[in-house]
Design an enzyme around this catalytic site. Structure first.
Site, PDB file in Angstrom:
ATOM      1  CG  HIS A  21      42.496  33.997  86.004  1.00  0.00           C
ATOM      2  ND1 HIS A  21      41.345  33.261  85.877  1.00  0.00           N
ATOM      3  CD2 HIS A  21      41.647  34.775  84.771  1.00  0.00           C
ATOM      4  CE1 HIS A  21      40.382  33.390  85.487  1.00  0.00           C
ATOM      5  NE2 HIS A  21      40.205  34.193  84.434  1.00  0.00           N
TER       6      HIS A  21
ATOM      7  NE  ARG B  91      47.858  26.695  84.922  1.00  0.00           N
ATOM      8  CZ  ARG B  91      46.605  26.742  85.550  1.00  0.00           C
ATOM      9  NH1 ARG B  91      45.933  27.413  86.070  1.00  0.00           N
ATOM     10  NH2 ARG B  91      46.900  25.309  85.716  1.00  0.00           N
TER      11      ARG B  91
ATOM     12  CG  ASP C  37      22.540  33.784  80.595  1.00  0.00           C
ATOM     13  OD1 ASP C  37      24.215  33.951  80.218  1.00  0.00           O
ATOM     14  OD2 ASP C  37      22.776  32.320  80.816  1.00  0.00           O
TER      15      ASP C  37
ATOM     16  CG  HIS D 156      38.258  27.256  81.554  1.00  0.00           C
ATOM     17  ND1 HIS D 156      39.260  28.366  80.968  1.00  0.00           N
ATOM     18  CD2 HIS D 156      39.118  27.192  83.050  1.00  0.00           C
ATOM     19  CE1 HIS D 156      40.370  28.854  81.976  1.00  0.00           C
ATOM     20  NE2 HIS D 156      39.744  28.151  83.113  1.00  0.00           N
TER      21      HIS D 156
ATOM     22  CG  ASN E 270      39.685  33.041  90.157  1.00  0.00           C
ATOM     23  OD1 ASN E 270      40.231  32.568  89.826  1.00  0.00           O
ATOM     24  ND2 ASN E 270      41.360  33.424  91.074  1.00  0.00           N
TER      25      ASN E 270
ATOM     26  N   PRO F  95      35.816  27.384  92.329  1.00  0.00           N
ATOM     27  CG  PRO F  95      35.191  25.441  90.643  1.00  0.00           C
ATOM     28  CD  PRO F  95      35.107  27.372  91.167  1.00  0.00           C
ATOM     29  CG  ASN F  96      39.142  22.725  92.841  1.00  0.00           C
ATOM     30  OD1 ASN F  96      38.656  22.161  93.726  1.00  0.00           O
ATOM     31  ND2 ASN F  96      38.503  22.677  91.416  1.00  0.00           N
TER      32      ASN F  96
ATOM     33  CD  GLU G 272      37.754  36.640  83.190  1.00  0.00           C
ATOM     34  OE1 GLU G 272      36.608  37.154  82.369  1.00  0.00           O
ATOM     35  OE2 GLU G 272      38.384  35.175  82.931  1.00  0.00           O
TER      36      GLU G 272
ATOM     37  NE  ARG H  79      44.118  24.956  83.421  1.00  0.00           N
ATOM     38  CZ  ARG H  79      43.583  24.372  84.678  1.00  0.00           C
ATOM     39  NH1 ARG H  79      42.797  24.839  85.102  1.00  0.00           N
ATOM     40  NH2 ARG H  79      44.329  23.346  85.072  1.00  0.00           N
TER      41      ARG H  79
ATOM     42  CB  SER I 107      47.768  30.741  87.083  1.00  0.00           C
ATOM     43  OG  SER I 107      46.590  30.328  86.518  1.00  0.00           O
TER      44      SER I 107
ATOM     45  CE1 TYR J 126      45.699  28.465  89.527  1.00  0.00           C
ATOM     46  CE2 TYR J 126      46.107  26.101  90.575  1.00  0.00           C
ATOM     47  CZ  TYR J 126      45.230  27.126  89.749  1.00  0.00           C
ATOM     48  OH  TYR J 126      44.933  26.550  88.810  1.00  0.00           O
TER      49      TYR J 126
ATOM     50  CB  ALA K 183      37.241  24.918  86.745  1.00  0.00           C
TER      51      ALA K 183
ATOM     52  NE  ARG L   3      43.777  23.862  92.329  1.00  0.00           N
ATOM     53  CZ  ARG L   3      43.088  25.197  91.581  1.00  0.00           C
ATOM     54  NH1 ARG L   3      42.345  25.712  92.093  1.00  0.00           N
ATOM     55  NH2 ARG L   3      42.786  25.190  90.446  1.00  0.00           N
TER      56      ARG L   3
HETATM   57  C1  DQA Z   1      42.224  30.082  87.602  1.00  0.00           C
HETATM   58  C2  DQA Z   1      42.905  29.464  87.001  1.00  0.00           C
HETATM   59  C3  DQA Z   1      41.274  28.520  86.357  1.00  0.00           C
HETATM   60  O1  DQA Z   1      42.244  28.023  85.005  1.00  0.00           O
HETATM   61  C4  DQA Z   1      41.680  27.371  87.228  1.00  0.00           C
HETATM   62  O2  DQA Z   1      40.544  26.775  86.907  1.00  0.00           O
HETATM   63  C5  DQA Z   1      41.593  27.648  88.336  1.00  0.00           C
HETATM   64  C6  DQA Z   1      42.109  29.501  89.117  1.00  0.00           C
HETATM   65  C7  DQA Z   1      43.349  31.559  87.991  1.00  0.00           C
HETATM   66  O3  DQA Z   1      43.370  32.297  89.579  1.00  0.00           O
HETATM   67  O4  DQA Z   1      44.909  31.004  87.958  1.00  0.00           O
HETATM   68  O5  DQA Z   1      40.949  27.189  89.420  1.00  0.00           O
HETATM   69  O6  DQA Z   1      41.400  30.949  87.677  1.00  0.00           O
END
Ligand code: DQA
Length: 142
Positions: A103, A110, A87, A80, A74, A10-11, A101, A114, A105, A23, A77, A18
């Site tokens: 990220h 942070r 699963d 977390h 990735n 998401p996002n 995995e 997180r 950031s 980012y 959110a 954003r």
């Molecule tokens: C993220 C880090 C997460 O904490 C955050 O919720 C994101 C982006 C990252 O790519 O740094 O949406 O996964």
């Protein structure tokens, strides 16, 4: 060419506008183009996707299992708190596939919420904090 699923939660579709101080300035289309090009130079074919929907992300991980594709994830959110995603990610690694995995950031530098990832313990590896290059490094690792 082996296919790798590059799945984004998401996002992340809002990259560019954003929190650019966190980012970076690349938008999702630019991230996609960078990842596809980097995959090609590793002799991989990247299928880059983004969704705000947990159920869709779970279904894509099932698809990875069924099509025997390695995954760069990735979880945004969902990292977390989503046990459903964990699963589903476990199904991937239990099938002998790799799941990295990533990220953009460094979540550990942070807010406290997180600092915990429910995904990391079952991931093949974790790469964080290098901006879009986190994905490029994950492709190299694959
Ligand atoms: C993220 C880090 C997460 O904490 C955050 O919720 C994101 C982006 C990252 O790519 O740094 O949406 O996964």
């Amino acid at each position: 060419m082996d296919k790798v699923l590059v799945l984004n939660g998401p996002n992340l579709g809002r990259l560019g506008s954003r929190e650019p101080e966190v980012y970076g300035s690349a938008n999702f289309a630019e991230l996609t183009a960078t990842v596809i090009a980097a995959a090609k130079s590793e002799n991989l074919s990247a299928d880059v996707r983004q969704t705000n929907d947990e159920a869709e992300l779970v279904a894509w991980l099932h698809e990875a299992v069924d099509s025997k594709a390695n995954v760069i994830l990735n979880p945004a959110a969902f990292t977390h708190y989503s046990y459903a995603l964990r699963d589903a990610a476990t199904l991937v690694t239990n099938a002998g596939l790799k799941l990295i995995e990533v990220h953009i950031s460094n979540p550990h530098s942070r807010e406290e919420f997180r600092h915990n990832s429910v995904i990391s313990a079952i991931a093949t590896g974790v790469i964080a904090g290098f901006g879009v290059d986190s994905y490029v490094l994950a492709l190299k690792a694959l």
